[in-house]
Each structure stands twice: as C-alpha cells, then as structure tokens.
Design an enzyme around this catalytic site. Structure first.
Site, PDB file in Angstrom:
ATOM      1  N   GLY A 185      10.499  31.248  80.457  1.00  0.00           N
ATOM      2  CA  GLY A 185       9.583  31.186  79.329  1.00  0.00           C
ATOM      3  C   GLY A 185      10.155  31.814  78.076  1.00  0.00           C
ATOM      4  CB  ILE A 187       9.425  36.951  75.863  1.00  0.00           C
ATOM      5  CG1 ILE A 187       8.302  36.927  76.912  1.00  0.00           C
ATOM      6  CG2 ILE A 187       8.891  36.630  74.474  1.00  0.00           C
ATOM      7  CD1 ILE A 187       7.268  38.019  76.714  1.00  0.00           C
ATOM      8  CE  LYS A 188       8.814  35.697  82.503  1.00  0.00           C
ATOM      9  NZ  LYS A 188       7.700  35.299  81.616  1.00  0.00           N
ATOM     10  CG  ASN A 189      15.622  39.155  81.757  1.00  0.00           C
ATOM     11  OD1 ASN A 189      14.862  39.692  80.960  1.00  0.00           O
ATOM     12  ND2 ASN A 189      15.854  39.656  82.961  1.00  0.00           N
ATOM     13  CG  LEU A 190      18.590  31.760  80.859  1.00  0.00           C
ATOM     14  CD1 LEU A 190      19.931  31.762  81.576  1.00  0.00           C
ATOM     15  CD2 LEU A 190      17.797  30.513  81.260  1.00  0.00           C
TER      16      LEU A 190
END
Length: 377
Positions: A185, A187-190
């Site tokens: 999503g 704001i996820k790390n990827l």
C-alpha cells in the site's frame, strides 16, 4: 511551541526513488493497464527477492488475506485465531469467509502474539491461526508448527508490515509453512501505490490463488490471447494487480535494500534519542532482523500527549485501537488485558524515509515537552 517543518506533519509518507514515474509512463504508453506481463514480472521479482518458487500478486494486503483464507479452505463454522492488535482489515476478511475470529492477546514488549498465546487460544473449532507481524517483526511459530499441522490448522501470516524482514535464516515468507500475505500500500516499506501478494506453500496453492484473484479464470492473460475461449474453474474475485501498480513496485524493488537500511537507521536514531526520556517505553521491533514499518512508544496520559503533539504539528498516530473492543466485533469480545493496556498507551511517532536525524531529535524534543505537560505535571 516550536514551528514544525512539513515532514513532521505526517505520521507516514510514501517514499519514491525517482524511477516510478517513468515506469508508470511506459505502461500508460503501452495501452495495457490490467494484469499483464508487467504484473507477472513483478511476481517473479518478488519471488526471487524472497528466494521462493512463486508469488501471487493481488490488489491489496486485504485481498491477499482474503484469498489466503479461501485457499486454505476457511469458511462457515471455522474459527480463526487472530490478535486484536491489528488493523481492522485482518478481522474483516475472516468474517468475509463466513468464519469467526477468536481474538488473542499479545506480548507487551513487541505487540506481537506468541506461539504460547496462540496455542492457549486453540479450540476444537480452530481452522487457522493468523499471526500479525506487527511493526515488521517476525513471529516465529516453529515451536508449534508440528502441533498445528497435526491438528489440521493452517497458518496464514499477516505480514503487511514485514516485507524484507528476516525470520530465522531466511526472509519472512520463505519457510514454506505459511500462506504469507504482504501489503504494498501507499505507506508500506515497498509500495505499488496499492497492491499486495501471497506467498503460496505449494504449486497447488498458487493455482488456487490465481483462480481466486481473477474471477475463477485459470488461464493467464497471455494464454487467453492465444485462444478463442477460456475456462472458469470455480469461485473467484476481481483482485488482480494492475500493470500500473506493478510497475511502481518493480521500480521500488530496484532500491529496496537502501530502503531497508534507511528504515533501520531511522529506527535506531529514535531508539538512541529516546533512551534518556523518562516515562517512555519503545516497542521493540528487532530492527537488526526486521525492516521497521512503525516506530511506536507507550506513554501514560496518551491522549493528552497525542493532543499536545498534534497541536505542535507532529504527525503522531495510534496503531491500532484494539479490535475486540470495536462495535462491529462485539460478539467475539473476550478479555485481553495486555492488548487493552497497550491500546490505551501506544503512540506511533512520525516514521518515513523523508525524515532526517535532525527531524527525529526535534520530534523527541517536542515529545519531552508533551510529557511535562501531560497529567498536570
């Protein structure tokens, strides 16, 4: 109060490495925006990064969890053990299958559940356990895998926070024991802008998941293009990942090692800055093995501290209000004292790759002011 730089106004923020716009433009110019060979390249790259045979890309982490539960045969009459300390999506997908959640408590230091807590919650109706890898920290279920297998209980990992984190000698998703679900999503790390993936346990799982994510159609887009018909083999949903989103993920993968190192460095910077701050307890995410997704603390008078920081322009948040206390899940409420105490104390500090060390020290300085004002101090 000290004026705040814009970076502090967000609790989290997408971080782009600069190649995403060109990648999306190439897909736009191709005129093919759905599930294409770009999506399948993303699947191959995810699998290669994790060192696993396959990955099945879907529209979101929520879709990943839903498909994984269905692939594991979870349905009406089944019970799924799940921590209350998670985003509500983890619970909603259980209900979407017709199964019921059985909420379980967490460890106070990590906000993750444990093998012991899961086994204590198992009943004759338990069909799956759904550990949440909170903040990016792995949950090692190796001590109970044999017991769960003997009971016919599936393991479905909510690894929405944990892409790139390590578990034992490999990466999360690589042990072959669980259906591991990632979120890509905003704001996820990827990030893919929006997206997710499931790591199947077997080739049979992979085939089932591919049918589920595309309305039960078993042929790929390239295979369908070469024939006058196609086969709908069973129930399915419209959960396929678009080429537009996959192209963003591919660009992100190229620099993911830098992303992981940056996030670990920022978490350690917070750890050092918070060391001498009285009344603050840092949630441990095991940053030497995890790729941290959150930086969370526990404080007394949390609501007052939250209000002070927000007024000062610091983008704090709360991840998450306990689900077993939510009205929608009231039928399955049970006492979870550690979760309830944590739910009253947790505070997520700004944590994203736009932050600098100076930003973090500024946040901590304002937090120190907030603690002095909280509780009438």
């Amino acid at each position: 109060m000290t004026p705040i730089r814009p970076d502090h106004r967000r609790n989290a923020s997408p971080f782009l490495n600069g190649a995403e716009a060109a990648a999306v433009t190439r897909v736009l110019e191709s005129g093919q925006y759905g599930h294409t060979d770009v999506t399948e390249e993303f699947e191959r790259r995810i699998a290669a990064y994790l060192g696993v045979p396959d990955a099945v890309a879907v529209t979101s982490g929520t879709a990943a969890l839903h498909c994984a539960l269905l692939a594991a045969g979870i349905g009406a009459g089944d019970e799924v053990i799940v921590p209350s300390m998670t985003f509500c999506a983890t619970v909603q997908v259980i209900l979407a299958t017709g199964a019921t959640p059985r909420f379980v408590d967490v460890d106070a230091a990590t906000l993750c559940t444990t093998p012991q807590l899961l086994m204590e919650a198992v009943t004759d109706s338990t069909a799956a356990v759904l550990p949440v890898l909170f903040g990016g920290r792995a949950v090692d279920l190796a001590p109970i895998h044999e017991n769960l297998t003997e009971r016919g209980i599936s393991v479905i990992e909510d690894a929405a926070h944990a892409f790139g984190s390590r578990s034992g000698t490999g990466l999360v998703g690589a042990d072959g024991q669980a259906l591991t679900c990632f979120s890509f999503g905003p704001i996820k790390n990827l990030t893919c802008g929006q997206g997710g993936a499931i790591i199947p346990r077997t080739p049979e799982d992979a085939a089932t998941l591919r049918g589920l994510r595309l309305l039960g159609v078993v042929q790929s887009q390239s295979e369908r293009a070469e024939t006058t018909t196609y086969q709908v083999a069973g129930f399915g949903l419209r959960y396929q990942l678009s080429a537009l989103n996959a192209s963003i993920g591919l660009a992100q993968l190229d620099t993911f090692d830098t992303t992981a190192n940056t996030r670990r460095h920022l978490w350690h910077t917070y750890q050092d800055a918070l060391t001498d701050l009285e009344g603050v307890r840092l949630i441990e995410v095991d940053p030497d093995h995890a790729v941290p997704h959150l930086c969370q603390i526990r404080v007394q008078h949390r609501n007052e501290v939250f209000a002070y920081l927000r007024e000062a322009g610091i983008g704090v948040g709360v991840h998450y209000p306990p689900n077993h206390l939510q009205p929608a899940f009231a039928p399955w409420q049970r006492p979870l004292p550690v979760t309830e105490q944590a739910g009253a104390e947790i505070l997520s500090l700004p944590f994203h790759q736009h932050l600098t060390e100076a930003d973090i020290h500024h946040v901590v300085n304002i937090l120190q002011d907030a603690l002095k004002h909280a509780g009438g101090a």
